[in-house]
Design a protein around this motif. Structure first.
Motif, PDB file in Angstrom:
ATOM      1  N   GLY A 165       0.857  -1.320   0.093  1.00 53.84           N
ATOM      2  CA  GLY A 165      -0.070   0.002  -0.027  1.00 53.84           C
ATOM      3  C   GLY A 165       0.700   1.413   0.141  1.00 53.84           C
ATOM      4  N   PHE A 166       0.105   2.459  -0.047  1.00 51.04           N
ATOM      5  CA  PHE A 166       0.864   3.708   0.092  1.00 51.04           C
ATOM      6  C   PHE A 166       1.476   3.987   1.444  1.00 51.04           C
ATOM      7  N   PRO A 167       2.331   4.865   1.543  1.00 50.67           N
ATOM      8  CA  PRO A 167       3.113   5.000   2.824  1.00 50.67           C
ATOM      9  C   PRO A 167       1.841   5.584   3.895  1.00 50.67           C
ATOM     10  N   ASN A 168       1.934   5.048   5.090  1.00 50.79           N
ATOM     11  CA  ASN A 168       1.165   5.582   6.062  1.00 50.79           C
ATOM     12  C   ASN A 168      -0.137   5.122   6.054  1.00 50.79           C
ATOM     13  N   SER A 169      -0.491   4.049   5.376  1.00 52.85           N
ATOM     14  CA  SER A 169      -1.757   3.756   5.120  1.00 52.85           C
ATOM     15  C   SER A 169      -2.090   2.420   6.391  1.00 52.85           C
ATOM     16  N   GLY A 170      -1.036   2.185   7.106  1.00 51.63           N
ATOM     17  CA  GLY A 170      -1.186   1.447   8.351  1.00 51.63           C
ATOM     18  C   GLY A 170      -0.722  -0.083   8.026  1.00 51.63           C
ATOM     19  N   LYS A 171       0.184  -0.198   7.180  1.00 49.59           N
ATOM     20  CA  LYS A 171       0.707  -1.477   6.947  1.00 49.59           C
ATOM     21  C   LYS A 171       1.120  -2.252   8.195  1.00 49.59           C
ATOM     22  N   SER A 172       2.084  -1.357   8.705  1.00 52.77           N
ATOM     23  CA  SER A 172       2.911  -2.070   9.961  1.00 52.77           C
ATOM     24  C   SER A 172       2.037  -2.208  11.220  1.00 52.77           C
ATOM     25  N   THR A 173       1.020  -1.221  11.274  1.00 50.20           N
ATOM     26  CA  THR A 173       0.047  -1.599  12.364  1.00 50.20           C
ATOM     27  C   THR A 173      -0.821  -2.886  12.150  1.00 50.20           C
ATOM     28  N   THR A 192       8.219   4.855   7.015  1.00 51.91           N
ATOM     29  CA  THR A 192       8.731   4.385   8.103  1.00 51.91           C
ATOM     30  C   THR A 192       9.490   2.949   8.016  1.00 51.91           C
ATOM     31  N   THR A 193       8.828   2.085   7.105  1.00 51.39           N
ATOM     32  CA  THR A 193       9.206   0.899   6.825  1.00 51.39           C
ATOM     33  C   THR A 193      10.095   0.848   5.488  1.00 51.39           C
ATOM     34  N   ARG A 194      11.280   0.398   5.664  1.00 54.76           N
ATOM     35  CA  ARG A 194      12.102   0.524   4.564  1.00 54.76           C
ATOM     36  C   ARG A 194      12.407  -0.932   3.962  1.00 54.76           C
ATOM     37  N   GLN A 274      -9.941  -1.599   3.532  1.00 58.93           N
ATOM     38  CA  GLN A 274      -9.964  -0.156   3.813  1.00 58.93           C
ATOM     39  C   GLN A 274      -9.717  -0.156   5.235  1.00 58.93           C
ATOM     40  N   ASN A 275      -8.730   0.652   5.799  1.00 58.74           N
ATOM     41  CA  ASN A 275      -8.230   0.990   7.081  1.00 58.74           C
ATOM     42  C   ASN A 275      -8.653   2.170   7.566  1.00 58.74           C
ATOM     43  N   LYS A 276      -8.430   2.304   8.767  1.00 64.72           N
ATOM     44  CA  LYS A 276      -8.735   3.706   9.392  1.00 64.72           C
ATOM     45  C   LYS A 276     -10.090   4.174   9.487  1.00 64.72           C
ATOM     46  N   THR A 277     -11.063   2.910   9.377  1.00 71.39           N
ATOM     47  CA  THR A 277     -12.428   3.364   9.271  1.00 71.39           C
ATOM     48  C   THR A 277     -12.957   3.809  10.550  1.00 71.39           C
ATOM     49  N   ASP A 278     -12.194   4.023  11.702  1.00 70.87           N
ATOM     50  CA  ASP A 278     -12.587   4.615  12.933  1.00 70.87           C
ATOM     51  C   ASP A 278     -12.704   6.278  12.661  1.00 70.87           C
ATOM     52  N   LEU A 279     -11.887   6.591  11.620  1.00 70.35           N
ATOM     53  CA  LEU A 279     -11.834   8.156  11.288  1.00 70.35           C
ATOM     54  C   LEU A 279     -13.057   8.576  10.346  1.00 70.35           C
ATOM     55  N   ILE A 280     -13.786   7.690   9.799  1.00 71.85           N
ATOM     56  CA  ILE A 280     -14.882   8.145   8.923  1.00 71.85           C
ATOM     57  C   ILE A 280     -16.265   7.311   9.334  1.00 71.85           C
ATOM     58  N   ALA A 293      -6.876  -0.889  11.967  1.00 73.09           N
ATOM     59  CA  ALA A 293      -5.664  -1.810  12.304  1.00 73.09           C
ATOM     60  C   ALA A 293      -5.410  -1.337  13.812  1.00 73.09           C
ATOM     61  N   LYS A 294      -5.501  -0.004  13.977  1.00 79.01           N
ATOM     62  CA  LYS A 294      -5.251   0.506  15.230  1.00 79.01           C
ATOM     63  C   LYS A 294      -6.270   0.068  16.403  1.00 79.01           C
ATOM     64  N   ASN A 295      -7.649   0.197  16.006  1.00 79.54           N
ATOM     65  CA  ASN A 295      -8.497   0.012  17.257  1.00 79.54           C
ATOM     66  C   ASN A 295      -9.055  -1.631  17.000  1.00 79.54           C
TER      67      ASN A 295
HETATM   68  N1  LIG Z   1      -7.064   6.257  13.190  1.00 82.11           N
HETATM   69  C1  LIG Z   1      -6.285   5.263  12.859  1.00 82.11           C
HETATM   70  N2  LIG Z   1      -4.817   5.497  12.812  1.00 82.11           N
HETATM   71  C2  LIG Z   1      -4.238   4.424  12.191  1.00 82.11           C
HETATM   72  C3  LIG Z   1      -4.773   3.353  11.885  1.00 82.11           C
HETATM   73  N3  LIG Z   1      -3.734   2.381  11.427  1.00 82.11           N
HETATM   74  C4  LIG Z   1      -2.703   2.964  11.440  1.00 82.11           C
HETATM   75  N4  LIG Z   1      -2.824   4.309  11.913  1.00 82.11           N
HETATM   76  C5  LIG Z   1      -1.603   5.330  11.838  1.00 82.11           C
HETATM   77  O1  LIG Z   1      -1.312   5.680  10.881  1.00 82.11           O
HETATM   78  C6  LIG Z   1       0.177   6.040  10.982  1.00 82.11           C
HETATM   79  C7  LIG Z   1       0.875   5.071  10.185  1.00 82.11           C
HETATM   80  O2  LIG Z   1       0.809   3.816  10.322  1.00 82.11           O
HETATM   81  P1  LIG Z   1       2.017   2.612  10.074  1.00 82.11           P
HETATM   82  O3  LIG Z   1       1.248   1.295  10.546  1.00 82.11           O
HETATM   83  O4  LIG Z   1       3.341   3.069  10.289  1.00 82.11           O
HETATM   84  O5  LIG Z   1       1.839   2.789   8.235  1.00 82.11           O
HETATM   85  P2  LIG Z   1       2.794   2.284   7.173  1.00 82.11           P
HETATM   86  O6  LIG Z   1       1.912   1.765   6.128  1.00 82.11           O
HETATM   87  O7  LIG Z   1       3.409   0.850   7.721  1.00 82.11           O
HETATM   88  O8  LIG Z   1       3.693   3.154   6.658  1.00 82.11           O
HETATM   89  P3  LIG Z   1       5.180   3.098   5.939  1.00 82.11           P
HETATM   90  O9  LIG Z   1       5.746   2.180   6.544  1.00 82.11           O
HETATM   91  O10 LIG Z   1       5.588   4.622   6.115  1.00 82.11           O
HETATM   92  O11 LIG Z   1       4.674   2.696   4.531  1.00 82.11           O
HETATM   93  C8  LIG Z   1       0.487   5.800  12.319  1.00 82.11           C
HETATM   94  O12 LIG Z   1       0.433   7.168  13.057  1.00 82.11           O
HETATM   95  C9  LIG Z   1      -0.559   4.934  12.801  1.00 82.11           C
HETATM   96  O13 LIG Z   1      -0.954   5.052  14.071  1.00 82.11           O
HETATM   97  C10 LIG Z   1      -6.191   3.082  12.134  1.00 82.11           C
HETATM   98  O14 LIG Z   1      -6.688   1.828  12.020  1.00 82.11           O
HETATM   99  N5  LIG Z   1      -6.859   4.132  12.778  1.00 82.11           N
END
Ligand SMILES: Nc1nc2c(ncn2[C@@H]2O[C@H](COP(=O)(O)OP(=O)(O)OP(=O)(O)O)[C@@H](O)[C@H]2O)c(=O)[nH]1
Ligand SMILES: [Mg+2]
Length: 388
Positions: A165-173, A192-194, A274-280, A293-295
């Motif tokens: 996925g794109f950066p910050n989509s929450g893959k590592s979470t 973050t993830t390299r 679809q991730n981060k659905t807590d925000l929408i 993924a976070k919750n």
């Molecule tokens: N609100 C919310 N935030 C989330 C969720 N999942 C991830 N995040 C936030 O999104 C940000 C990016 O999360 P990462 O898991 O580092 O994302 P990534 O896709 O691994 O990013 P890269 O490694 O940079 O490509 C962090 O601040 C997480 O806390 C979610 O389900 N809800």
């Protein structure tokens, strides 16, 4: 004095290798065994090559090639189903199946050749339709065996799931949430993830090899660029790609990425999540899975999805594990049988048809190891460990 041990003597041919052999069972631990080996080496013994014992067993006719490969599969298998299947292969089940298949083909060839003997008298002994049906069912059987190649690999090494996925989509979470521990670094900084991270997760006794990857984007950071390059190699070995979309940006954000991956890797299973659905406020649809993924919401649904996917992709395995070598040979068998069928339909001479069928039986013999060469043996035994 090193240890008090049990020495078992195996008299030829009743040993694993078929040769006279001695087994020493000592007390556990690494040091004792090492000390005993040292004494033996000083007395003139030599270290075995990887797989040397099993190779001797093969050369002395104790095991055929399929059984040898079953030994390697058993040792390396990561799933109970994989062990169970290779154990059946070890007692010769696959060999029996292939011998039966080979005999069936030999009978077809014999029928065709028999008719040849009577051809001068203008007799047609067998209905060509019957021959055609027999060839068809052989083609089908061979096809089913080769189709189980992917499923065999899953039982042998696990089911590979890449999170893309794109950066910050929450893959590592998501990676951490599925593993139930904080394995990967998560941050709000894009990129973050390299490297990529791989961990194993078990669902129903079957190992899922979960891989977290670097977010895909145009980057000027050298290390990040290298990480993004690696994503391709992850996708290539994946059975399933989860494309993680940040739903708080837009539900359609990753659709183009999905289409691109579909074009480049049409055979690989893909799913947008679809991730981060807590925000929408979401209106769920059936095409995607909605999670946070976070919750940790929607994760059970995702796990059920994974479980069903694995079940479906391994159900093709009946009772043999097909490896790359078998697969390649089976493809050749298929080619020859298909050629035989074409000749039959084109009313060619029986002789022409039977040549292809006979060649197919020779290829099947190569699978079981009736015909072998050093190159094939080296390839097979290179996957063994020392002392097996
Ligand atoms: N609100 C919310 N935030 C989330 C969720 N999942 C991830 N995040 C936030 O999104 C940000 C990016 O999360 P990462 O898991 O580092 O994302 P990534 O896709 O691994 O990013 P890269 O490694 O940079 O490509 C962090 O601040 C997480 O806390 C979610 O389900 N809800
Ligand atoms: Mg990450």
């Amino acid at each position: 004095m090193i240890d008090t041990v049990l020495v078992s003597k195996f008299q030829s041919p009743n040993s694993y290798t078929g040769e006279d052999s001695i087994e020493i069972s000592c007390h556990g631990g690494v040091i004792i065994a090492d000390m005993i080996i040292k004494v033996l080496i000083e007395a003139g013994a030599e270290y075995a090559e990887p797989g040397e014992f099993t190779k001797l067993a093969f050369l002395n006719g104790k095991l055929d090639l399929l059984q040898v490969e079953a030994v390697a599969d058993m040792i390396h298998s990561v799933s109970t189903a994989g062990v169970a299947t290779s154990a059946r292969q070890l007692i010769g089940e696959f060999t029996l199946r292939l011998s039966a298949f080979r005999e069936q083909l030999l009978r077809i060839a014999a029928l065709l050749e028999l008719e040849l003997d009577f051809s001068e008298e203008g007799l047609e002994l067998i209905d060509r339709k019957v021959i055609e049906e027999k060839i068809n069912s052989s083609i089908q059987y061979c096809q089913e065996l080769s189709d189980s190649y992917t499923a065999s690999n899953i039982l042998r090494s696990g089911y590979f799931v890449g999170i893309i996925g794109f950066p910050n989509s929450g893959k590592s979470t998501l990676f951490n949430t599925l593993l139930n521990r904080n394995r990967a670094i998560v941050s709000e900084i894009a990129g973050t993830t390299r490297d990529y991270l791989e961990e194993t997760l078990y669902i129903n006794n079957l190992p899922i090899r979960l891989i977290d990857t670097a977010g895909i984007r145009d980057s000027i950071d050298i290390i990040e660029i290298e990480g993004i390059k690696l994503v391709d190699s992850v996708i290539e070995q994946s059975n399933l790609i989860l494309i993680l979309n940040d739903a708080s940006e837009s539900l359609d954000n990753s659709n183009q990425l999905f289409d691109k991956l579909n074009e480049k890797y049409p055979q690989t299973q893909k799913l947008i999540i679809q991730n981060k659905t807590d925000l929408i406020d979401t209106i769920e649809n059936n095409d995607n899975i909605f999670i946070s993924a976070k919750n940790k919401t929607g994760i059970d649904k995702l796990k059920t999805f994974l479980e069903n996917e694995i079940k479906q992709s391994t159900e093709r395995v009946s009772d043999v594990l097909i490896n790359q070598r078998h697969y390649n040979k089976l493809q050749e068998v298929l080619q020859n049988l298909t050629q035989a069928k074409v000749s039959l339909l084109n009313q060619m001479e029986n002789e022409i048809i039977s040549i292809d069928i006979r060649y197919a039986t020779k290829l099947i013999g190569e699978i079981t190891g009736e015909a072998w060469n050093e190159e094939v043996l080296d390839l097979i035994f290179s996957s063994f460990c020392i002392g097996k």
